[in-house]
Design a protein around this motif. Sequence first.
Motif, mmCIF file in Angstrom:
data_model
loop_
_atom_site.group_PDB
_atom_site.id
_atom_site.type_symbol
_atom_site.label_atom_id
_atom_site.label_comp_id
_atom_site.label_asym_id
_atom_site.label_seq_id
_atom_site.Cartn_x
_atom_site.Cartn_y
_atom_site.Cartn_z
ATOM 1 N N GLY A 139 0.824 -1.210 0.000
ATOM 2 C CA GLY A 139 0.000 0.000 0.000
ATOM 3 C C GLY A 139 0.861 1.263 0.000
ATOM 4 N N LEU A 140 1.945 1.221 0.769
ATOM 5 C CA LEU A 140 2.882 2.347 0.767
ATOM 6 C C LEU A 140 3.558 2.483 -0.598
ATOM 7 C CD1 LEU A 140 4.386 1.738 4.299
ATOM 8 C CD2 LEU A 140 2.873 3.625 3.642
ATOM 9 N N TRP A 141 3.870 1.339 -1.212
ATOM 10 C CA TRP A 141 4.410 1.322 -2.578
ATOM 11 C C TRP A 141 3.435 2.039 -3.512
ATOM 12 C CZ3 TRP A 141 2.811 -0.177 -7.358
ATOM 13 C CH2 TRP A 141 3.780 -0.472 -8.331
ATOM 14 N N GLN A 142 2.136 1.711 -3.382
ATOM 15 C CA GLN A 142 1.122 2.332 -4.237
ATOM 16 C C GLN A 142 1.093 3.849 -4.024
ATOM 17 O OE1 GLN A 142 -0.418 0.786 -6.567
ATOM 18 N NE2 GLN A 142 -0.593 -1.371 -5.987
ATOM 19 N N LEU A 143 1.174 4.272 -2.774
ATOM 20 C CA LEU A 143 1.178 5.713 -2.499
ATOM 21 C C LEU A 143 2.390 6.394 -3.111
ATOM 22 C CD1 LEU A 143 -0.026 6.228 1.180
ATOM 23 C CD2 LEU A 143 -1.115 7.022 -0.929
ATOM 24 N N GLU A 144 3.536 5.764 -2.992
ATOM 25 C CA GLU A 144 4.754 6.358 -3.565
ATOM 26 C C GLU A 144 4.678 6.438 -5.082
ATOM 27 O OE1 GLU A 144 7.915 3.992 -1.951
ATOM 28 O OE2 GLU A 144 7.858 5.009 -0.018
ATOM 29 N N GLN A 145 3.859 5.595 -5.674
ATOM 30 C CA GLN A 145 3.658 5.630 -7.125
ATOM 31 C C GLN A 145 2.504 6.547 -7.526
ATOM 32 O OE1 GLN A 145 5.662 3.529 -9.566
ATOM 33 N NE2 GLN A 145 6.764 4.123 -7.719
ATOM 34 N N GLY A 146 1.848 7.156 -6.535
ATOM 35 C CA GLY A 146 0.730 8.056 -6.818
ATOM 36 C C GLY A 146 -0.595 7.357 -7.002
ATOM 37 N N ASN A 147 -0.677 6.086 -6.619
ATOM 38 C CA ASN A 147 -1.905 5.305 -6.802
ATOM 39 C C ASN A 147 -2.725 5.290 -5.511
ATOM 40 O OD1 ASN A 147 -0.804 4.635 -9.326
ATOM 41 N ND2 ASN A 147 0.176 2.803 -8.499
ATOM 42 N N ARG A 148 -3.367 6.401 -5.197
ATOM 43 C CA ARG A 148 -4.097 6.517 -3.935
ATOM 44 C C ARG A 148 -5.286 5.553 -3.861
ATOM 45 N NH1 ARG A 148 -2.672 10.454 -0.610
ATOM 46 N NH2 ARG A 148 -4.685 10.463 0.433
ATOM 47 N N GLU A 149 -5.987 5.373 -4.963
ATOM 48 C CA GLU A 149 -7.142 4.465 -4.939
ATOM 49 C C GLU A 149 -6.696 3.035 -4.649
ATOM 50 O OE1 GLU A 149 -9.758 4.737 -8.266
ATOM 51 O OE2 GLU A 149 -10.053 6.902 -8.016
ATOM 52 N N LEU A 204 -0.839 2.657 7.382
ATOM 53 C CA LEU A 204 -1.237 3.006 6.019
ATOM 54 C C LEU A 204 -2.286 4.116 6.025
ATOM 55 C CD1 LEU A 204 -0.903 2.542 3.027
ATOM 56 C CD2 LEU A 204 -2.504 0.623 3.176
ATOM 57 N N ALA A 205 -3.210 4.091 6.990
ATOM 58 C CA ALA A 205 -4.215 5.153 7.088
ATOM 59 C C ALA A 205 -3.537 6.503 7.339
ATOM 60 C CB ALA A 205 -5.218 4.840 8.199
ATOM 61 N N ASN A 206 -2.523 6.529 8.200
ATOM 62 C CA ASN A 206 -1.783 7.772 8.465
ATOM 63 C C ASN A 206 -1.076 8.267 7.213
ATOM 64 O OD1 ASN A 206 -2.554 7.930 11.128
ATOM 65 N ND2 ASN A 206 -0.738 6.875 11.903
ATOM 66 N N ALA A 207 -0.512 7.332 6.446
ATOM 67 C CA ALA A 207 0.163 7.718 5.205
ATOM 68 C C ALA A 207 -0.838 8.306 4.209
ATOM 69 C CB ALA A 207 0.878 6.512 4.601
ATOM 70 N N LEU A 208 -2.052 7.738 4.174
ATOM 71 C CA LEU A 208 -3.082 8.238 3.259
ATOM 72 C C LEU A 208 -3.560 9.636 3.655
ATOM 73 C CD1 LEU A 208 -5.066 4.966 2.603
ATOM 74 C CD2 LEU A 208 -4.388 6.582 0.816
ATOM 75 N N GLU A 209 -3.418 10.002 4.924
ATOM 76 C CA GLU A 209 -3.823 11.330 5.380
ATOM 77 C C GLU A 209 -2.873 12.424 4.879
ATOM 78 O OE1 GLU A 209 -6.357 12.431 7.098
ATOM 79 O OE2 GLU A 209 -7.317 10.575 7.734
ATOM 80 N N LYS A 210 -1.667 12.027 4.511
ATOM 81 C CA LYS A 210 -0.676 13.018 4.068
ATOM 82 C C LYS A 210 -0.998 13.494 2.652
ATOM 83 C CE LYS A 210 2.964 11.265 7.022
ATOM 84 N NZ LYS A 210 4.325 10.734 7.133
ATOM 85 N N PRO A 211 -0.614 14.721 2.329
ATOM 86 C CA PRO A 211 -0.872 15.240 0.983
ATOM 87 C C PRO A 211 -0.141 14.412 -0.076
ATOM 88 C CG PRO A 211 -0.105 16.985 2.463
ATOM 89 C CD PRO A 211 0.073 15.697 3.186
ATOM 90 N N THR A 212 -0.721 14.342 -1.246
ATOM 91 C CA THR A 212 -0.097 13.632 -2.359
ATOM 92 C C THR A 212 1.287 14.217 -2.616
ATOM 93 O OG1 THR A 212 -2.239 13.202 -3.385
ATOM 94 C CG2 THR A 212 -0.298 12.993 -4.799
ATOM 95 N N GLY A 213 2.269 13.340 -2.745
ATOM 96 C CA GLY A 213 3.641 13.769 -2.996
ATOM 97 C C GLY A 213 4.461 13.964 -1.745
ATOM 98 N N ALA A 214 3.821 13.859 -0.567
ATOM 99 C CA ALA A 214 4.573 14.007 0.683
ATOM 100 C C ALA A 214 5.519 12.829 0.861
ATOM 101 C CB ALA A 214 3.607 14.088 1.873
ATOM 102 N N ALA A 215 6.679 13.090 1.418
ATOM 103 C CA ALA A 215 7.655 12.040 1.645
ATOM 104 C C ALA A 215 7.152 11.088 2.711
ATOM 105 C CB ALA A 215 8.984 12.643 2.077
ATOM 106 N N LEU A 216 7.278 9.785 2.429
ATOM 107 C CA LEU A 216 6.872 8.754 3.374
ATOM 108 C C LEU A 216 8.118 8.120 3.961
ATOM 109 C CD1 LEU A 216 4.068 7.026 1.257
ATOM 110 C CD2 LEU A 216 3.797 8.799 2.991
ATOM 111 N N VAL A 217 8.177 8.047 5.277
ATOM 112 C CA VAL A 217 9.334 7.450 5.931
ATOM 113 C C VAL A 217 8.898 6.119 6.528
ATOM 114 C CG1 VAL A 217 11.153 7.769 7.643
ATOM 115 C CG2 VAL A 217 10.193 9.747 6.456
#
Length: 203
Positions: free
Chosen positions: A156-166, A189-202
């Motif tokens: 899911g984090l991989w998907q977010l880093e690729q811009g695939n929010r859905e 993963l829910a916390n990561a989804l709360e961040k703006p698109t393009g925000a760095a995920l650690v």
Amino acid sequence: MITAMIRVVVLGTFAAALFASPVLAAGGGGGGGGGGTSSTDPYAGAYSDQKVQPTYPKRSNPKATQKGKKPNNQSSIGDPAFAAGYRTAYDTIYERNDYAVAIEQLKALGHDDHPNVANLIGYSYRKLGDYKQSQIWYERALKADPNHVLTWQYYGLWQLEQGNREQAMFHLSRIAAICGTDCEEYKSLANALEKPTGAALVY
């Protein structure tokens, strides 16, 4: 707003999963958090043959060590040599952040289809920026264990880093169906989804 959307998606998918899947409806297949037993061995769940309900290690940062309850894997391996090798690779990732060496160590174990091994290889490739290889290994882990909740989180984090929010939201719903909304994988993963698109995920 995003939280409300996530809850609606998760509740809908969770209900559909309960009625559609005889495995989840029956409560089997490695689902649900909270049923495990505490362990002083931080790696015990990776190679235990005990059938306990899984929860997985918190990943507040990549240096975190695995703690908490034992995860369950239907393909668990009780071989001490495998356990020791897995421990070494695990520490290489989370203590030393040496992902290239960890990939070699994990592949040398000879258990590429073990979900814990495949997931950590996928994680290591993602940390190295090789998203194509990372995806291959995450999917391999889920093929070995479709209820491997830590893979759903990392993928899911991989998907977010690729811009695939859905897609990331779908992964969140799968986590909810497996271990509920109180498990660490869901919260992460829910916390990561709360961040703006393009925000760095650690992670």
